[in-house]
Scaffold this active site. Structure first.
Site, PDB file in Angstrom:
ATOM      1  N   HIS A 180       0.850  -1.191   0.000  1.00 27.98           N
ATOM      2  CA  HIS A 180       0.000   0.000   0.000  1.00 27.98           C
ATOM      3  C   HIS A 180       0.879   1.232   0.000  1.00 27.98           C
ATOM      4  O   HIS A 180       1.938   1.257   0.613  1.00 27.98           O
ATOM      5  CB  HIS A 180      -0.942   0.017   1.210  1.00 27.98           C
ATOM      6  CG  HIS A 180      -0.260  -0.164   2.532  1.00 27.98           C
ATOM      7  ND1 HIS A 180       0.157  -1.395   2.984  1.00 27.98           N
ATOM      8  CD2 HIS A 180       0.090   0.730   3.476  1.00 27.98           C
ATOM      9  CE1 HIS A 180       0.728  -1.250   4.178  1.00 27.98           C
ATOM     10  NE2 HIS A 180       0.713   0.036   4.492  1.00 27.98           N
ATOM     11  N   HIS A 190       0.920   5.080   1.120  1.00 27.62           N
ATOM     12  CA  HIS A 190       0.286   6.177   1.849  1.00 27.62           C
ATOM     13  C   HIS A 190       0.416   7.451   1.020  1.00 27.62           C
ATOM     14  O   HIS A 190       1.494   7.740   0.487  1.00 27.62           O
ATOM     15  CB  HIS A 190       1.000   6.429   3.182  1.00 27.62           C
ATOM     16  CG  HIS A 190       0.945   5.306   4.161  1.00 27.62           C
ATOM     17  ND1 HIS A 190       0.084   5.305   5.240  1.00 27.62           N
ATOM     18  CD2 HIS A 190       1.656   4.158   4.253  1.00 27.62           C
ATOM     19  CE1 HIS A 190       0.271   4.199   5.949  1.00 27.62           C
ATOM     20  NE2 HIS A 190       1.228   3.484   5.378  1.00 27.62           N
TER      21      HIS A 190
HETATM   22  P1  DGP Z   1       1.790   0.499   7.407  1.00 26.62           P
HETATM   23  O1  DGP Z   1       1.609  -0.975   7.173  1.00 26.62           O
HETATM   24  O2  DGP Z   1       2.588   0.799   8.651  1.00 26.62           O
HETATM   25  O3  DGP Z   1       2.383   1.214   6.199  1.00 26.62           O
HETATM   26  O4  DGP Z   1       0.363   1.172   7.667  1.00 26.62           O
HETATM   27  C1  DGP Z   1      -0.848   0.510   7.598  1.00 26.62           C
HETATM   28  C2  DGP Z   1      -1.945   1.536   7.633  1.00 26.62           C
HETATM   29  O5  DGP Z   1      -3.160   0.877   7.391  1.00 26.62           O
HETATM   30  C3  DGP Z   1      -2.102   2.281   8.948  1.00 26.62           C
HETATM   31  O6  DGP Z   1      -1.857   3.681   8.727  1.00 26.62           O
HETATM   32  C4  DGP Z   1      -3.547   2.067   9.355  1.00 26.62           C
HETATM   33  C5  DGP Z   1      -4.187   1.526   8.111  1.00 26.62           C
HETATM   34  N1  DGP Z   1      -5.211   0.526   8.354  1.00 26.62           N
HETATM   35  C6  DGP Z   1      -5.065  -0.641   9.034  1.00 26.62           C
HETATM   36  N2  DGP Z   1      -6.215  -1.319   9.059  1.00 26.62           N
HETATM   37  C7  DGP Z   1      -7.111  -0.572   8.355  1.00 26.62           C
HETATM   38  C8  DGP Z   1      -8.493  -0.750   8.021  1.00 26.62           C
HETATM   39  O7  DGP Z   1      -9.131  -1.745   8.359  1.00 26.62           O
HETATM   40  N3  DGP Z   1      -9.078   0.234   7.308  1.00 26.62           N
HETATM   41  C9  DGP Z   1      -8.399   1.337   6.885  1.00 26.62           C
HETATM   42  N4  DGP Z   1      -9.076   2.254   6.188  1.00 26.62           N
HETATM   43  N5  DGP Z   1      -7.106   1.543   7.181  1.00 26.62           N
HETATM   44  C10 DGP Z   1      -6.472   0.591   7.909  1.00 26.62           C
END
Ligand code: DGP
Length: 124
Positions: free
Chosen positions: A106, A108
């Site tokens: 993903h 950001h």
């Molecule tokens: P990272 O793996 O550290 O790059 O970040 C994961 C991001 O995903 C974190 O900022 C929060 C987001 N996230 C985790 N679970 C969910 C979810 O169920 N829904 C959404 N919209 N975002 C999520």
């Protein structure tokens, strides 16, 4: 849900792609999905993901170039529409060292109106 967090069956972002859990979507097509981050770090904070389950950028290759290219190609337009009109930052956290929490690639997209700060905290 139990199981390997790197596997598609237990992957939270695959569940969003499949519509099993809700997300606030900004864009969807056959290759990619964009939705607001559930824990926003700035006024604009959304994620762009390939619909295909790919755990990390290490696991991505030329087979994913269309979706990965779309993620970059869509970022500016979606950021502007979301309200980041004067700049934004794209981050792809990868693996343990990159502090990746969700093992589905993903990107950001994080933006203002205020500057988002230096890229990394200085250690010295
Ligand atoms: P990272 O793996 O550290 O790059 O970040 C994961 C991001 O995903 C974190 O900022 C929060 C987001 N996230 C985790 N679970 C969910 C979810 O169920 N829904 C959404 N919209 N975002 C999520």
């Amino acid at each position: 849900m139990s199981g390997d967090p790197r596997a598609a069956e237990s992957c939270i972002f695959c569940r969003i792609v499949r519509g099993e859990i809700p997300a606030n979507k900004l864009h969807e097509d056959e290759d990619v999905l964009a939705f607001h981050d559930v824990r926003p770090q700035a006024p604009v904070h959304f994620l762009l993901i390939p619909k295909e389950h790919v755990a990390t950028l290490y696991d991505a290759g030329m087979a994913q170039h269309r979706a990965l290219g779309k993620m970059l190609a869509l970022a500016g337009d979606l950021a502007r529409k979301a309200g980041a009109e004067d700049g934004f930052r794209c981050i792809i956290n990868t693996g343990r060292v990159g502090h990746q929490e969700v093992y589905h690639v993903h990107m950001h997209v994080i933006g203002g109106p205020d500057p988002v700060g230096p890229m990394l905290l200085r250690r010295r």
